[in-house]
Design a protein around this motif. Sequence first.
Motif, short mmCIF file in Angstrom:
data_model
loop_
_atom_site.label_atom_id
_atom_site.label_comp_id
_atom_site.label_asym_id
_atom_site.label_seq_id
_atom_site.Cartn_x
_atom_site.Cartn_y
_atom_site.Cartn_z
N LEU A 174 9.74 -40.73 3.07
CA LEU A 174 9.09 -39.92 2.15
C LEU A 174 9.70 -38.79 1.55
N ASP A 175 10.37 -37.96 2.37
CA ASP A 175 11.03 -36.92 2.18
C ASP A 175 12.26 -36.98 1.33
N ARG A 176 13.00 -38.30 1.87
CA ARG A 176 14.26 -38.65 1.29
C ARG A 176 13.75 -39.16 -0.42
N ALA A 177 12.61 -39.90 -0.29
CA ALA A 177 12.24 -40.20 -1.84
C ALA A 177 11.79 -39.09 -2.61
N ALA A 178 11.04 -37.93 -1.97
CA ALA A 178 10.99 -37.06 -2.94
C ALA A 178 11.99 -35.99 -3.32
N LEU A 179 13.09 -36.05 -2.59
CA LEU A 179 14.34 -35.59 -3.12
C LEU A 179 14.96 -36.03 -4.36
N ALA B 209 9.13 -46.25 3.52
CA ALA B 209 8.16 -45.54 4.34
C ALA B 209 6.56 -46.01 4.53
N THR B 210 6.60 -46.92 3.55
CA THR B 210 5.05 -47.94 3.64
C THR B 210 5.49 -48.76 4.48
N ALA B 211 6.62 -49.23 4.64
CA ALA B 211 6.79 -50.32 6.17
C ALA B 211 6.56 -49.53 7.28
N TYR B 212 7.07 -48.41 7.36
CA TYR B 212 6.98 -47.47 8.70
C TYR B 212 5.53 -47.22 8.84
N TYR B 213 4.88 -46.86 7.80
CA TYR B 213 3.42 -46.27 7.86
C TYR B 213 2.52 -47.40 8.56
N GLN B 214 2.70 -48.55 7.74
CA GLN B 214 1.71 -49.84 8.37
C GLN B 214 2.33 -50.33 9.85
N ARG B 215 3.32 -49.84 10.40
CA ARG B 215 3.80 -50.01 11.86
C ARG B 215 3.03 -48.82 12.39
#
Length: 563
Positions: free
Chosen positions: A409-414, A393-399
């Motif tokens: 992030l939703d997958r991480a939260a699950l 998610a951080t890689a997507y965010y920075q792009r």
Amino acid sequence: MRKNSFYALLVGLAVVATSCSNLKPLSQSNFNVTPSPLETVGNNVPVTVNGTFPEKWFNKKATVKITPVLKYAGTKESYGSTQTYQGEKVSGNGIEIPYNRGGNFNMSFNFPYQPDMLTSELFMRFDAKIKNKTVKLPEVKVADGIIATSTLASAQNTAPSVAPDGFQRIIKQTQEANIHFIIQQANIRSSETNKQDMRTWQQRVQDAFNDPRQNVDVEISAYASPDGGVSLNERLAAQREKNTTQYLESELKKRNVNVDVNARYTAQDWEGFRQLLEASDLQDKELVLRVLSMYPDPETREREIKNISSVYSDLASTILPQLRRSRITANIEIIGKSDEEIMDFWRTNPKKLSVEELLYASTLTDNDADREKIYQYVTVNFPQDYRGWNNMATAYYQRGEYNNARQALDRAALVSPNAPEVNVNKALFAMMDGNTSLAKELLGKSSGANNLDAAMGLLYLMEGDYNQAVDAFGDTKSNNAALAQILTKNYNAADFTLKAIKTPDALTYYLMAIVGARTNNFSDVMSNLRSAITMDKAMAVRALNDLEFAKYKSNVDFINLLK
């Protein structure tokens, strides 16, 4: 003569009647606006207007409603709260203004900031009546706006929280076993040496010794229980240590294991006695613990404990036998792969790497694409580890791929609903959406996360608490940190922070230009705006309308730069 005097009297009465019944237009001088020009605090525009109704202005039968109106973007309007004032002969809930002496009034209101409000004007609009007759009063412009520097705070410019790896170059482990002795004896019984834990211990030491990536040494700690007297226990503990050492050295030699053996003994194991007693469910154990705290002398302790006949028999059968022992400890160091080995495995055989080694590998490359491939590999092969999803998610965010980042992030939260790094990153999205209350809730559950300080600083900026923002950012070198320093008027600190940013962007140079404008350094304004516009043409449009640069609007060089 008498007729002319009569007509003059009628005209005079008419003038007086007219002046008492009509409401004259107010002017800008009747209003004082704070701040002027208007300025954002966080993402809002708070305004206070102090005004004056002149003497003999407010008709006793008049009602006047005043509404603040912010005009912007051609035909758009935003409204503050309306306030009602009334004359002395009006029955109503408005604020009463005396006719003879007039009166002061105060209005405080707030406009939610919109990006196209940068060029705007604040008017006071009137809805006036005398009895039931409408009186037209022209609206009055009272201020220009808006200095919107605080709105340059950006979640997009805040580094997201990367979940850390747990890689350790050297992992320390211990393997323990115990040899127990009969009371007042030091000989090692075969029933002790044949126990499973002793066989397991010896095998673990042998495996560690034969593994080139492991180091091992052995410690022996021999003890006597506190009963029996100091001199007897001194000899007994020493003999137990000697016998244990000889036994271990012999057994290790049979296995061709040559390790250091460090041995010591303790005559009376009062500390072990206390620990076992505290963990027990013996009756009256508090009484014995009190004896330990009251009498430091070993012989006195032993005598006083034996005097507690109701307890001592239980101690003798449960606690004391556990203290007649030699504790054998293998201290093992497992030496992990080198950086070069980890990266070689990643390129040739990643299945040989643990999840910790993979996540550590992502820190060994400066190539964003390679780092992203590692994160993707982790999500596929270790889907129940939230860190792969979070870091993806951080890689997507920075792009700037925010939809993909939200999904990851939703997958991480699950997988891990309370992971602090996930909460930080969700808070950044909440702030991007303008939901500071949700962001505050999420950040409150993010203790220990990477980049938490930067996210907290951004939250304080958006709430208009600039001093708290400065404290939260600390030594962070970012656009947001510098913005907090600008808004607290610490321009030297802001200049230092901006110049220390490793990869400055258009906003970095734009903020440098603002520092130049606020410190009256026209050369810095021009050079930094030039750099900002070169990186992002939209900065020219903003600068043209930004009241931070209002004093340069007539400067030919400034105008030409922004064309």
